[in-house]
Design a protein around this motif. Sequence first.
Motif, PDB file in Angstrom:
ATOM      1  N   GLN A 199      41.858  36.767  30.514  1.00 14.94           N
ATOM      2  CA  GLN A 199      40.690  37.096  31.329  1.00 14.94           C
ATOM      3  C   GLN A 199      40.272  35.847  32.084  1.00 14.94           C
ATOM      4  O   GLN A 199      40.123  34.763  31.498  1.00 14.94           O
ATOM      5  CB  GLN A 199      39.540  37.594  30.469  1.00 14.94           C
ATOM      6  N   VAL A 200      40.090  36.007  33.422  1.00 12.14           N
ATOM      7  CA  VAL A 200      39.706  34.891  34.286  1.00 12.14           C
ATOM      8  C   VAL A 200      38.208  35.006  34.563  1.00 12.14           C
ATOM      9  O   VAL A 200      37.723  36.071  34.956  1.00 12.14           O
ATOM     10  CB  VAL A 200      40.489  34.906  35.608  1.00 12.14           C
ATOM     11  N   LYS A 201      37.471  33.932  34.312  1.00 10.51           N
ATOM     12  CA  LYS A 201      36.010  33.953  34.450  1.00 10.51           C
ATOM     13  C   LYS A 201      35.558  32.772  35.283  1.00 10.51           C
ATOM     14  O   LYS A 201      36.243  31.747  35.406  1.00 10.51           O
ATOM     15  CB  LYS A 201      35.336  33.884  33.091  1.00 10.51           C
ATOM     16  N   ALA A 243      28.038  33.946  33.140  1.00 15.41           N
ATOM     17  CA  ALA A 243      29.474  34.036  33.407  1.00 15.41           C
ATOM     18  C   ALA A 243      29.754  35.304  34.207  1.00 15.41           C
ATOM     19  O   ALA A 243      29.101  36.326  34.013  1.00 15.41           O
ATOM     20  CB  ALA A 243      30.272  34.031  32.102  1.00 15.41           C
ATOM     21  N   TRP A 244      30.745  35.216  35.129  1.00 16.06           N
ATOM     22  CA  TRP A 244      31.179  36.365  35.915  1.00 16.06           C
ATOM     23  C   TRP A 244      32.686  36.544  35.727  1.00 16.06           C
ATOM     24  O   TRP A 244      33.439  35.566  35.592  1.00 16.06           O
ATOM     25  CB  TRP A 244      30.910  36.171  37.407  1.00 16.06           C
ATOM     26  N   LEU A 245      33.138  37.783  35.702  1.00 18.08           N
ATOM     27  CA  LEU A 245      34.576  38.047  35.730  1.00 18.08           C
ATOM     28  C   LEU A 245      35.076  37.849  37.155  1.00 18.08           C
ATOM     29  O   LEU A 245      34.424  38.268  38.132  1.00 18.08           O
ATOM     30  CB  LEU A 245      34.863  39.474  35.260  1.00 18.08           C
ATOM     31  N   TYR A 250      46.744  36.331  38.796  1.00 17.97           N
ATOM     32  CA  TYR A 250      46.221  37.209  37.742  1.00 17.97           C
ATOM     33  C   TYR A 250      45.586  38.491  38.251  1.00 17.97           C
ATOM     34  O   TYR A 250      45.406  39.429  37.475  1.00 17.97           O
ATOM     35  CB  TYR A 250      45.167  36.452  36.903  1.00 17.97           C
ATOM     36  N   LEU A 251      45.190  38.562  39.524  1.00 15.38           N
ATOM     37  CA  LEU A 251      44.442  39.707  39.993  1.00 15.38           C
ATOM     38  C   LEU A 251      45.287  40.559  40.917  1.00 15.38           C
ATOM     39  O   LEU A 251      45.976  40.050  41.820  1.00 15.38           O
ATOM     40  CB  LEU A 251      43.159  39.276  40.715  1.00 15.38           C
TER      41      LEU A 251
END
Length: 818
Positions: A49-51, A69-71, A122-123
């Motif tokens: 998970q990238v935050k 924190a935001w995703l 990653y996205l």
Amino acid sequence: MTAIKHALQRDIFTPNDERLLSIVNVCKAGKKKKNCFLCATVTTERPVQVKMVKVKKSDKGDFYKRQIAWLLRDLAVVDAKDAIKENPEFDLHFEKIYKWVASSTAEKNAFISCIWKLNQRYLRKKIDFVNVSSQLLEESVPSGENQSVTGGDEEVVDVYQELNAREEQDIEIMMEGCECAISNAEAFAERLSRELQVLDGANIQSIMASEKQVNILMKLLDEALKEVDQIELKLSSYEEMLQSVKEQMDQISESNHLIHLSNTNNVKLLSEIEFLVNHMDLAKGHIKALQEGDLASSRGIEACTNAADALLQCMNVALRPGHDMLLAVKQQQQRFSDLREQFARRLASHLNNVFVQQGHDQSSTLAQHSVELALPNHHPFHRDLLRYAKLMEWLKSTDYGKYEGLTKNYMDYLSRLYEREIKDFFEVAKIKMTGTTKESKKFATLPRKESAVKQETESLHGSSGKLTGSTSSLNKLSVQSSGNRRSQSSSLLDMGNMSASDLDVADRTKFDKIFEQVLSELEPLCLAEQDFISKFFKLQQHQSMPGTMTEAEDLDGGPFSRQHNAGVKDMIRQMMIKIFRCIEPELNNLIALGDKSDSFNSLYMLVKMSHHVWTAQNVDPASFLSTTLGNVLVTVKRNFDKCISNQIRQMEEVKISKKSKVGILPFVAEFEEFAGLAESIFKNAERRGDLDKAYTKLIRGVFHFFEGVEARVAQGIREEEVSYQLAFNKQELRKVIKEYPGKEVKKGLDNLYKKVDKHLCEEENLLQVVWHSMQDEFIRQYKHFEGLIARCYPGSGVTMEFTIQDILDYCSSIAQSH
């Protein structure tokens, strides 16, 4: 910045299993400068998970704390403001737009470059980069090699590597071949440099000689690179496919979480609804019983009792937090309150009617008890009302005002009913004490309003029921019915006539039986009513169970328990006082009537009343019956003391006629008969001590003259001056001496011996021992009186008509004759 990055990794991200990739120092645009850090992180566990995390220093400035924190997949746009000119400002578009100002343009560019790389790797959903230099994005494109995500942004760390054993051996051989390796380092280094140049030249020549092989090798390398590029393209496609699968799995996981949360909420909601339905739903049958249930029949009372209990349970249910704010709960509570008020009002009205009806029904049965000296039995009335005991308990706990009203109404109705019954009962008792059988039958057959006896007895008491001081018509009736009976006051002076009169003995026996019957009727009546009040109005005391102890009971017998029991006892006693307010006055009237008709009746009354008081106190010392009988006992004891005082006063005022023969004073012999009567009355009685004290007072009254002399000396008169007192002069002394000739003394001793012989057994010569002791006591008194005469009447020549030797002879002859 490296130190800050290291500190953040250690303190914030490592504990959360995250890796910090890039950091930028920023503040919000257009506001007071408050610095914070924006950090790009990835989780160390898969799926990755990238935050983007906002970190801020604490107020004290001694540590960092994670603020928000935001995703990264929620990031829609990255706006760098200007792609040409250097500008530290940039915007991040999440659900809302956040405007930032970086501490430097370089930090901003490095952070945006890191975000672009993370997006590419990653996205699946691509982020829009607006106003970002294409050169910055091109520099960030991976070259095909398996580079890290951050590329050149990661720091290069030089790692020290030790020499292996072979390398150490080669260096040692090389150093041994040169003598100056240790002594002259510069010469050794120069030598090594020359040898290295020779080796480089040889390598170049070797390479040039193998150009063909090199070209072949380069061709192979180019082909390998092409294969690598193809493999990378396939890997990229595979990665995109996996990334798509990952996003779908993330969405499925999030969807499953929402479904699970929804199911949990539904289960909880269902549980709350079931709780409210199960605990706040009153059956239709119970509602109908509360509204229309028959309170006159046993089945209807049972149905109403069950419905009332169910209603109370619904109203007392412990609601969970928030239930009281629900409209349905409020409406149900209001409905329960209305049902409770309606049923409480209906129950109170019905019980009031029952009290009135039972009072009328009980009054109709009074006539059958007027002939016999008996009080009506209230057991059927109590039995019928006890069916409502549980409903009274319910009313006490739900509507105490109506409970108190019912209690007051019950006391009002029952006090009037008991007053009529008890007054009629005592009127019959008075008639039986003073009248004849004809008058009793006449009273029984005539109506209450036309009863001649009642009209006669009404003059004895007013509204309060107390005897008047004047001679009553009832006394006239008793005199007429009993003929020439003795006077109403008795004394020791007429005991001789009393013993010869069968009528007096019969009258006293009849009075004793009537008085005992009165007390025997009152006692169960009061106890039954007290027991009923305790059960019907739920005034029971706390009772401890063996082997149990609870805090509610205050350790069983502690201050709380004692205070509660004392309050319950006091409430019961106050109710009994109001209901039976006429018992004590009527008993006092009866006692006054008995005492006025014959003062010796106080002996019977003292014994009977003491026994009943003792019995009542054994049951409950603080009960109404015990207290009331105790108060009446005080009056009886006062009459007894007055009777004894009157006898003593009459003995003191007795006058002996000059014509009477010499002998023992009349009341001395009659005292013996009084003692016989008292002994028969006080046999095995609890108040034996009162009789013994009365004996002492009466015996002191029997002894006349010499005790009076001693009393004057005790008052301070000199012994030789006593003879100058009118009541104790020499002539009075001679009169007293004449009253005790030797013949009378011997006769008195003979009677005394017979009494002793009657009460002692024949074993172990006990009679002789007692008789010898009595002889010594008699001689001692003789010597005492002789000495008193010698001191108070010196030279008078007056002595006893018998001597000590005469006493010894009398005692000896009496003992031998028996």
